[in-house]
Design an enzyme around this catalytic site. Sequence first.
Site, PDB file in Angstrom:
ATOM      1  N   THR A 126       0.815  -1.210   0.000  1.00 55.00           N
ATOM      2  CA  THR A 126       0.000   0.000   0.000  1.00 55.00           C
ATOM      3  C   THR A 126       0.854   1.266   0.000  1.00 55.00           C
ATOM      4  O   THR A 126       1.983   1.259   0.534  1.00 55.00           O
ATOM      5  CB  THR A 126      -0.922  -0.011   1.240  1.00 55.00           C
ATOM      6  OG1 THR A 126      -1.467   1.290   1.437  1.00 55.00           O
ATOM      7  CG2 THR A 126      -0.169  -0.388   2.524  1.00 55.00           C
ATOM      8  N   ASP A 127       0.297   2.341  -0.530  1.00 53.30           N
ATOM      9  CA  ASP A 127       0.983   3.645  -0.480  1.00 53.30           C
ATOM     10  C   ASP A 127       1.113   4.151   0.957  1.00 53.30           C
ATOM     11  O   ASP A 127       1.892   5.057   1.238  1.00 53.30           O
ATOM     12  CB  ASP A 127       0.270   4.690  -1.362  1.00 53.30           C
ATOM     13  CG  ASP A 127      -1.189   4.937  -1.003  1.00 53.30           C
ATOM     14  OD1 ASP A 127      -1.701   4.343  -0.024  1.00 53.30           O
ATOM     15  OD2 ASP A 127      -1.847   5.738  -1.710  1.00 53.30           O
ATOM     16  N   GLU A 128       0.363   3.539   1.888  1.00 55.56           N
ATOM     17  CA  GLU A 128       0.370   4.032   3.270  1.00 55.56           C
ATOM     18  C   GLU A 128       1.702   3.794   3.969  1.00 55.56           C
ATOM     19  O   GLU A 128       1.995   4.405   4.988  1.00 55.56           O
ATOM     20  CB  GLU A 128      -0.789   3.410   4.059  1.00 55.56           C
ATOM     21  CG  GLU A 128      -2.107   3.663   3.360  1.00 55.56           C
ATOM     22  CD  GLU A 128      -3.347   3.500   4.216  1.00 55.56           C
ATOM     23  OE1 GLU A 128      -3.254   3.549   5.444  1.00 55.56           O
ATOM     24  OE2 GLU A 128      -4.424   3.336   3.610  1.00 55.56           O
ATOM     25  N   TYR A 150      -1.798  -0.321  11.076  1.00 55.74           N
ATOM     26  CA  TYR A 150      -2.007  -0.970   9.771  1.00 55.74           C
ATOM     27  C   TYR A 150      -0.792  -0.753   8.874  1.00 55.74           C
ATOM     28  O   TYR A 150      -0.197  -1.711   8.366  1.00 55.74           O
ATOM     29  CB  TYR A 150      -3.281  -0.432   9.092  1.00 55.74           C
ATOM     30  CG  TYR A 150      -3.369  -0.788   7.615  1.00 55.74           C
ATOM     31  CD1 TYR A 150      -3.492  -2.115   7.205  1.00 55.74           C
ATOM     32  CD2 TYR A 150      -3.326   0.200   6.629  1.00 55.74           C
ATOM     33  CE1 TYR A 150      -3.555  -2.448   5.850  1.00 55.74           C
ATOM     34  CE2 TYR A 150      -3.394  -0.122   5.282  1.00 55.74           C
ATOM     35  CZ  TYR A 150      -3.508  -1.441   4.885  1.00 55.74           C
ATOM     36  OH  TYR A 150      -3.571  -1.764   3.558  1.00 55.74           O
ATOM     37  N   SER A 153       2.320  -2.521  10.008  1.00 56.94           N
ATOM     38  CA  SER A 153       2.289  -3.970   9.759  1.00 56.94           C
ATOM     39  C   SER A 153       2.549  -4.261   8.281  1.00 56.94           C
ATOM     40  O   SER A 153       3.282  -5.206   7.943  1.00 56.94           O
ATOM     41  CB  SER A 153       0.929  -4.557  10.155  1.00 56.94           C
ATOM     42  OG  SER A 153       0.644  -4.253  11.496  1.00 56.94           O
ATOM     43  N   LYS A 154       1.947  -3.465   7.402  1.00 54.97           N
ATOM     44  CA  LYS A 154       2.180  -3.679   5.970  1.00 54.97           C
ATOM     45  C   LYS A 154       3.656  -3.444   5.621  1.00 54.97           C
ATOM     46  O   LYS A 154       4.240  -4.184   4.826  1.00 54.97           O
ATOM     47  CB  LYS A 154       1.280  -2.749   5.123  1.00 54.97           C
ATOM     48  CG  LYS A 154      -0.199  -3.074   5.177  1.00 54.97           C
ATOM     49  CD  LYS A 154      -0.545  -4.451   4.626  1.00 54.97           C
ATOM     50  CE  LYS A 154      -0.333  -4.565   3.127  1.00 54.97           C
ATOM     51  NZ  LYS A 154      -0.770  -5.911   2.638  1.00 54.97           N
TER      52      LYS A 154
HETATM   53  P1  NAD Z   1     -10.215  -6.937   2.356  1.00 60.50           P
HETATM   54  O1  NAD Z   1     -10.194  -6.579   3.816  1.00 60.50           O
HETATM   55  O2  NAD Z   1     -11.412  -6.652   1.540  1.00 60.50           O
HETATM   56  O3  NAD Z   1      -9.892  -8.492   2.194  1.00 60.50           O
HETATM   57  C1  NAD Z   1      -8.904  -9.151   2.926  1.00 60.50           C
HETATM   58  C2  NAD Z   1      -9.113 -10.651   2.687  1.00 60.50           C
HETATM   59  O4  NAD Z   1      -8.071 -11.358   3.384  1.00 60.50           O
HETATM   60  C3  NAD Z   1     -10.439 -11.182   3.225  1.00 60.50           C
HETATM   61  O5  NAD Z   1     -11.033 -12.039   2.277  1.00 60.50           O
HETATM   62  C4  NAD Z   1     -10.048 -11.953   4.479  1.00 60.50           C
HETATM   63  O6  NAD Z   1     -10.928 -13.029   4.779  1.00 60.50           O
HETATM   64  C5  NAD Z   1      -8.666 -12.437   4.093  1.00 60.50           C
HETATM   65  N1  NAD Z   1      -7.822 -12.728   5.257  1.00 60.50           N
HETATM   66  C6  NAD Z   1      -7.605 -11.928   6.344  1.00 60.50           C
HETATM   67  N2  NAD Z   1      -6.793 -12.557   7.209  1.00 60.50           N
HETATM   68  C7  NAD Z   1      -6.467 -13.762   6.657  1.00 60.50           C
HETATM   69  C8  NAD Z   1      -5.659 -14.842   7.060  1.00 60.50           C
HETATM   70  N3  NAD Z   1      -5.029 -14.817   8.227  1.00 60.50           N
HETATM   71  N4  NAD Z   1      -5.550 -15.909   6.247  1.00 60.50           N
HETATM   72  C9  NAD Z   1      -6.206 -15.950   5.065  1.00 60.50           C
HETATM   73  N5  NAD Z   1      -6.999 -14.963   4.629  1.00 60.50           N
HETATM   74  C10 NAD Z   1      -7.133 -13.870   5.417  1.00 60.50           C
HETATM   75  O7  NAD Z   1      -8.902  -6.230   1.766  1.00 60.50           O
HETATM   76  P2  NAD Z   1      -8.647  -5.537   0.364  1.00 60.50           P
HETATM   77  O8  NAD Z   1      -9.099  -4.129   0.431  1.00 60.50           O
HETATM   78  O9  NAD Z   1      -9.115  -6.401  -0.728  1.00 60.50           O
HETATM   79  O10 NAD Z   1      -7.059  -5.507   0.377  1.00 60.50           O
HETATM   80  C11 NAD Z   1      -6.312  -6.591  -0.161  1.00 60.50           C
HETATM   81  C12 NAD Z   1      -4.841  -6.272  -0.071  1.00 60.50           C
HETATM   82  O11 NAD Z   1      -4.545  -5.057  -0.755  1.00 60.50           O
HETATM   83  C13 NAD Z   1      -4.348  -6.071   1.361  1.00 60.50           C
HETATM   84  O12 NAD Z   1      -3.077  -6.640   1.480  1.00 60.50           O
HETATM   85  C14 NAD Z   1      -4.279  -4.564   1.506  1.00 60.50           C
HETATM   86  O13 NAD Z   1      -3.304  -4.191   2.465  1.00 60.50           O
HETATM   87  C15 NAD Z   1      -3.883  -4.154   0.102  1.00 60.50           C
HETATM   88  N6  NAD Z   1      -4.299  -2.801  -0.328  1.00 60.50           N
HETATM   89  C16 NAD Z   1      -5.610  -2.427  -0.219  1.00 60.50           C
HETATM   90  C17 NAD Z   1      -5.994  -1.173  -0.701  1.00 60.50           C
HETATM   91  C18 NAD Z   1      -7.445  -0.718  -0.667  1.00 60.50           C
HETATM   92  O14 NAD Z   1      -7.732   0.408  -1.045  1.00 60.50           O
HETATM   93  N7  NAD Z   1      -8.385  -1.548  -0.278  1.00 60.50           N
HETATM   94  C19 NAD Z   1      -5.041  -0.315  -1.273  1.00 60.50           C
HETATM   95  C20 NAD Z   1      -3.712  -0.750  -1.354  1.00 60.50           C
HETATM   96  C21 NAD Z   1      -3.365  -1.996  -0.885  1.00 60.50           C
HETATM   97  P1  TYD Z   2     -10.339   4.607   4.289  1.00 56.03           P
HETATM   98  O1  TYD Z   2     -11.337   4.163   3.277  1.00 56.03           O
HETATM   99  O2  TYD Z   2     -10.443   4.083   5.677  1.00 56.03           O
HETATM  100  O3  TYD Z   2      -8.907   4.311   3.677  1.00 56.03           O
HETATM  101  P2  TYD Z   2      -7.432   4.759   4.215  1.00 56.03           P
HETATM  102  O4  TYD Z   2      -7.538   5.432   5.515  1.00 56.03           O
HETATM  103  O5  TYD Z   2      -6.762   3.435   4.314  1.00 56.03           O
HETATM  104  O6  TYD Z   2      -6.889   5.642   3.144  1.00 56.03           O
HETATM  105  O7  TYD Z   2     -10.379   6.184   4.386  1.00 56.03           O
HETATM  106  C1  TYD Z   2     -10.143   6.996   3.246  1.00 56.03           C
HETATM  107  C2  TYD Z   2     -10.204   8.447   3.680  1.00 56.03           C
HETATM  108  O8  TYD Z   2     -11.524   8.739   4.133  1.00 56.03           O
HETATM  109  C3  TYD Z   2      -9.271   8.761   4.848  1.00 56.03           C
HETATM  110  O9  TYD Z   2      -8.732  10.058   4.663  1.00 56.03           O
HETATM  111  C4  TYD Z   2     -10.200   8.739   6.049  1.00 56.03           C
HETATM  112  C5  TYD Z   2     -11.535   9.199   5.483  1.00 56.03           C
HETATM  113  N1  TYD Z   2     -12.734   8.644   6.156  1.00 56.03           N
HETATM  114  C6  TYD Z   2     -13.761   9.484   6.575  1.00 56.03           C
HETATM  115  O10 TYD Z   2     -13.704  10.716   6.403  1.00 56.03           O
HETATM  116  N2  TYD Z   2     -14.846   8.912   7.173  1.00 56.03           N
HETATM  117  C7  TYD Z   2     -14.961   7.575   7.378  1.00 56.03           C
HETATM  118  O11 TYD Z   2     -15.996   7.127   7.957  1.00 56.03           O
HETATM  119  C8  TYD Z   2     -13.904   6.717   6.932  1.00 56.03           C
HETATM  120  C9  TYD Z   2     -13.985   5.233   7.127  1.00 56.03           C
HETATM  121  C10 TYD Z   2     -12.815   7.299   6.316  1.00 56.03           C
END
Ligand code: NAD
Ligand code: TYD
Length: 339
Positions: A126-128, A150, A153-154
């Site tokens: 992630t960019d985070e 979060y 950990s990433k």
């Molecule tokens: P999500 O929370 O929708 O899905 C996570 C999945 O992982 C779920 O299906 C869950 O059941 C599974 N999981 C959790 N713990 C597990 C374990 N111990 N063993 C097996 N499976 C397990 O997440 P997402 O938004 O689809 O994100 C997927 C990946 O992309 C993550 O690694 C996240 O850090 C990364 N990511 C997400 C975003 C975003 O905007 N959502 C952006 C950048 C990177």
């Molecule tokens: P989020 O979807 O939790 O992603 P991340 O924090 O991992 O980027 O949040 C995106 C942005 O939206 C972040 O700046 C926090 C803000 N936010 C709100 O303003 N209200 C909310 O209820 C949530 C969940 C996020």
Amino acid sequence: MKNLLITGGAGFIGSNFVHHILETHPDYQVVVFDKLTYAGNLDNLKDVTRDPRYTFVQGDICDAEAVEQVMREHQIDTIVNFAADTHVDRSLMEPGTFIQTDVYGTYVLLEAAKKFGVERYHQISTDEVYGEVMEGRSSEEDRLHTRSPYSASKAGGDLMCLAYFTSFGVPVTITRGSNNIGPYQYPEKVVPLFITNAIDDIPLPLYGDGTQMRDYQYVRDHCEGIDAVLHQGQPGEIYNLGTGVETRNIDMARLILKLLGKPESLIQPITDRPGHDRRYALDCRKIQSLGWRSRHSFEEALEKTVRWYVDNQWWWRKIKSGAHYEEYYERQYAGREID
Ligand code: NAD
Ligand code: TYD
């Protein structure tokens, strides 16, 4: 590369990636390995359940025996790791589960990658991990400056991947993606939360002054970027993956309301998230040199996303009416309104 283990494939991005791979690589076998936490959902994969190239195995990436068994049984040659605990707000409530899944779980998968001699281990990051960047853009060499459990950990997972490349020659690649939006995103993340609240005329809880910025990208663009790195990326390398365009949360909220024909009075400012990163911004020239481009502008991505949640209420109403979601919502949002 033909037998892919997609960990976390029942989550948001993982399930979109499964769809992408089955649509674009007819000769690949896909095994989804997922624990099915609150965020994992087999409804996300219902369109592919009958596909003979797809198999689902329920399991935990922290369980080395279960991981080795699936590797052996399905002759896995490629691991793509999406499995993680992913929500910043939950990481503030229970950091331990994030360390367990995102760091220890990554280590277990890397051990399996080493033992079975995979062709590629790809880590979804992630960019985070760069922390907030007030000016300029993060490039892949920048130092990591994590601020939430979060992101820390990433970052730990990323560093472990690089360690396995350097120390043991495991062919790892890493993509650091920006915020994804699109179908099947659990409605705790801001965009599906705001869309589904707005549909039901429930206030949109906006943190702080709403001027924080994120690079919101369409999930299928992200999947295409992962595919590009999987097939053309160099082992040991990191690739940023985003649109390179940032939007303020307040503007994202206003556009959702406009698309749904709802009033801006639904926006409810609430107390800010502790340690809220103000801005993420990626320099994506490295992945663009592989020929990848994001296909959707922010406006196109948001419009498609809004339409999907309007058309697929069966999917999110089940989640939002469940006891787990209701408890989370109460714990997370009760009493935070600012006048
Ligand atoms: P999500 O929370 O929708 O899905 C996570 C999945 O992982 C779920 O299906 C869950 O059941 C599974 N999981 C959790 N713990 C597990 C374990 N111990 N063993 C097996 N499976 C397990 O997440 P997402 O938004 O689809 O994100 C997927 C990946 O992309 C993550 O690694 C996240 O850090 C990364 N990511 C997400 C975003 C975003 O905007 N959502 C952006 C950048 C990177
Ligand atoms: P989020 O979807 O939790 O992603 P991340 O924090 O991992 O980027 O949040 C995106 C942005 O939206 C972040 O700046 C926090 C803000 N936010 C709100 O303003 N209200 C909310 O209820 C949530 C969940 C996020």
